[in-house]
Design a protein around this motif. Structure first.
Motif, PDB file in Angstrom:
ATOM      1  N   THR A 117       0.863  -1.173   0.000  1.00  0.00           N
ATOM      2  CA  THR A 117       0.000   0.000   0.000  1.00  0.00           C
ATOM      3  C   THR A 117       0.903   1.227   0.000  1.00  0.00           C
ATOM      4  OG1 THR A 117      -1.864  -1.063   1.097  1.00  0.00           O
ATOM      5  CG2 THR A 117      -1.635   1.301   1.427  1.00  0.00           C
ATOM      6  N   GLU A 118       0.436   2.301  -0.602  1.00  0.00           N
ATOM      7  CA  GLU A 118       1.245   3.516  -0.757  1.00  0.00           C
ATOM      8  C   GLU A 118       0.526   4.704  -0.144  1.00  0.00           C
ATOM      9  OE1 GLU A 118       2.593   6.377  -4.544  1.00  0.00           O
ATOM     10  OE2 GLU A 118       2.265   4.231  -4.847  1.00  0.00           O
ATOM     11  N   ILE A 119       1.257   5.532   0.574  1.00  0.00           N
ATOM     12  CA  ILE A 119       0.719   6.802   1.049  1.00  0.00           C
ATOM     13  C   ILE A 119       1.702   7.885   0.662  1.00  0.00           C
ATOM     14  CG2 ILE A 119       1.751   6.564   3.364  1.00  0.00           C
ATOM     15  CD1 ILE A 119      -0.786   7.998   4.425  1.00  0.00           C
ATOM     16  N   ILE A 131      -6.470   6.806  -9.355  1.00  0.00           N
ATOM     17  CA  ILE A 131      -6.437   5.428  -8.846  1.00  0.00           C
ATOM     18  C   ILE A 131      -7.562   4.667  -9.525  1.00  0.00           C
ATOM     19  CG2 ILE A 131      -6.587   3.974  -6.795  1.00  0.00           C
ATOM     20  CD1 ILE A 131      -6.019   7.018  -5.470  1.00  0.00           C
ATOM     21  N   GLY A 133      -9.984   1.529  -9.844  1.00  0.00           N
ATOM     22  CA  GLY A 133     -10.543   0.417  -9.095  1.00  0.00           C
ATOM     23  C   GLY A 133     -10.556  -0.859  -9.918  1.00  0.00           C
ATOM     24  N   LEU A 153      -3.739   8.261  -0.770  1.00  0.00           N
ATOM     25  CA  LEU A 153      -3.580   6.869  -0.351  1.00  0.00           C
ATOM     26  C   LEU A 153      -3.929   5.951  -1.511  1.00  0.00           C
ATOM     27  CD1 LEU A 153      -3.222   4.763   1.998  1.00  0.00           C
ATOM     28  CD2 LEU A 153      -5.679   4.989   2.375  1.00  0.00           C
ATOM     29  N   ILE A 154      -3.075   4.947  -1.754  1.00  0.00           N
ATOM     30  CA  ILE A 154      -3.313   4.005  -2.847  1.00  0.00           C
ATOM     31  C   ILE A 154      -3.260   2.587  -2.292  1.00  0.00           C
ATOM     32  CG2 ILE A 154      -2.486   3.139  -5.067  1.00  0.00           C
ATOM     33  CD1 ILE A 154      -1.252   5.986  -5.461  1.00  0.00           C
ATOM     34  N   PRO A 155      -4.382   1.876  -2.278  1.00  0.00           N
ATOM     35  CA  PRO A 155      -4.392   0.511  -1.755  1.00  0.00           C
ATOM     36  C   PRO A 155      -3.499  -0.422  -2.572  1.00  0.00           C
ATOM     37  CG  PRO A 155      -6.627   1.383  -1.877  1.00  0.00           C
ATOM     38  CD  PRO A 155      -5.738   2.335  -2.617  1.00  0.00           C
ATOM     39  N   ARG A 156      -2.972  -1.402  -1.903  1.00  0.00           N
ATOM     40  CA  ARG A 156      -2.075  -2.373  -2.514  1.00  0.00           C
ATOM     41  C   ARG A 156      -2.690  -3.004  -3.771  1.00  0.00           C
ATOM     42  NH1 ARG A 156      -0.029  -7.849   0.647  1.00  0.00           N
ATOM     43  NH2 ARG A 156       0.755  -8.974  -1.179  1.00  0.00           N
ATOM     44  N   LEU A 158      -3.610  -1.768  -6.664  1.00  0.00           N
ATOM     45  CA  LEU A 158      -4.455  -1.018  -7.589  1.00  0.00           C
ATOM     46  C   LEU A 158      -3.589  -0.170  -8.523  1.00  0.00           C
ATOM     47  CD1 LEU A 158      -7.535   0.237  -5.518  1.00  0.00           C
ATOM     48  CD2 LEU A 158      -7.290  -1.832  -6.932  1.00  0.00           C
ATOM     49  N   HIS A 160      -2.418   2.947 -10.635  1.00  0.00           N
ATOM     50  CA  HIS A 160      -2.529   4.369 -10.344  1.00  0.00           C
ATOM     51  C   HIS A 160      -1.530   5.164 -11.184  1.00  0.00           C
ATOM     52  CE1 HIS A 160       0.386   2.578  -7.565  1.00  0.00           C
ATOM     53  NE2 HIS A 160       0.999   3.737  -7.535  1.00  0.00           N
ATOM     54  N   ASN A 177       4.445   0.128   2.757  1.00  0.00           N
ATOM     55  CA  ASN A 177       4.550  -0.800   3.888  1.00  0.00           C
ATOM     56  C   ASN A 177       5.225  -2.097   3.452  1.00  0.00           C
ATOM     57  OD1 ASN A 177       2.406  -1.686   2.316  1.00  0.00           O
ATOM     58  ND2 ASN A 177       1.257  -2.485   4.060  1.00  0.00           N
TER      59      ASN A 177
END
Length: 224
Positions: A117-119, A131, A133, A153-156, A158, A160, A177
């Motif tokens: 995951t990326e922030i 991003i 979906g 924030l980019i969920p793992r 996905l 983008h 993370n």
């Protein structure tokens, strides 16, 4: 009698495997595990550790992200990575960072981080952050212009992208993370894979003529 035999077999298997299961620990077992990038020892996830007596103290500090990257690239952007290969002190800690600099009109093309995951925070300028979906979301594009001081924030896993919509240079810093988040650049993966994806596969998938696919492959023959 059959039930008793099954139960006994199950208990035996549990006892047999118990030492293997208990031999791992999800938490760090020492203060630091500075990566020995030249180490030859086998590892399951990460790098073997240097002896603490040989680790020094600079593994806790890095200035690599202090300097902007050169944006005179085909994408008009430059990615400066700070993962375990660049900062061995990250080994086993499950974190890493990147800095991305953008010329006006520059882009960080569609990509995926398969392991993290990326922030991120925009440090300068204005970036369109998009991003995408999954099919479950109807392939929805979530996007917003993110300005200096704002975060995203980019969920793992996905796909983008980022695009500099301003008239000046822009930059962002992102954290993951994972000590090695990995990256899959969609254009490069499709048209610059090694060996190449067969052209008939791409013509069907993209619904274009073979000449279009071959043209795109020629654009990524030398990578990014």
């Amino acid at each position: 009698m059959g039930y008793s035999k099954t139960l006994a077999a199950g208990l035996f298997a549990t006892l047999l495997l118990a030492p293997v299961v208990l031999a791992t620990d999800p938490n760090p077992l020492q203060d630091f595990c500075v990566a020995d990038l030249d180490g030859k020892a086998a590892s399951v996830n990460g790098h073997p550790c240097k002896p603490m007596s040989k680790a020094g103290d600079d593994f806790l500090f890095s200035s690599k992200l202090a300097k902007a990257g050169k944006t005179s690239t085909p994408n008009g952007s430059a990615v400066t990575e700070l993962d375990v290969a660049e900062w061995p002190g990250m080994n086993t800690l499950g974190v890493s960072m990147n800095r991305v600099d953008f010329a006006p009109g520059g882009t960080n093309p569609p990509h995926i981080h398969p392991r993290a995951t990326e922030i991120g925070i925009v440090m300068k300028g204005e970036l369109l952050v998009g991003i995408l979906g999954s099919l479950d979301s109807g392939n929805k594009l979530y996007s917003r212009v993110v300005r200096a001081g704002e975060t995203f924030l980019i969920p793992r896993g996905l796909m983008h992208l980022q695009f500099n919509v301003g008239k000046t240079e822009a930059s962002m810093v992102v954290s993951f993370n994972s000590q090695n988040p990995g990256i899959v650049f969609v254009p490069l993966t499709l048209f610059g894979s090694n060996p190449p994806i067969p052209t008939p596969v791409l013509t069907k998938a993209l619904r274009v003529e073979a000449g279009v696919v071959e043209l795109l492959k020629s654009k990524f023959a030398d990578g990014f």
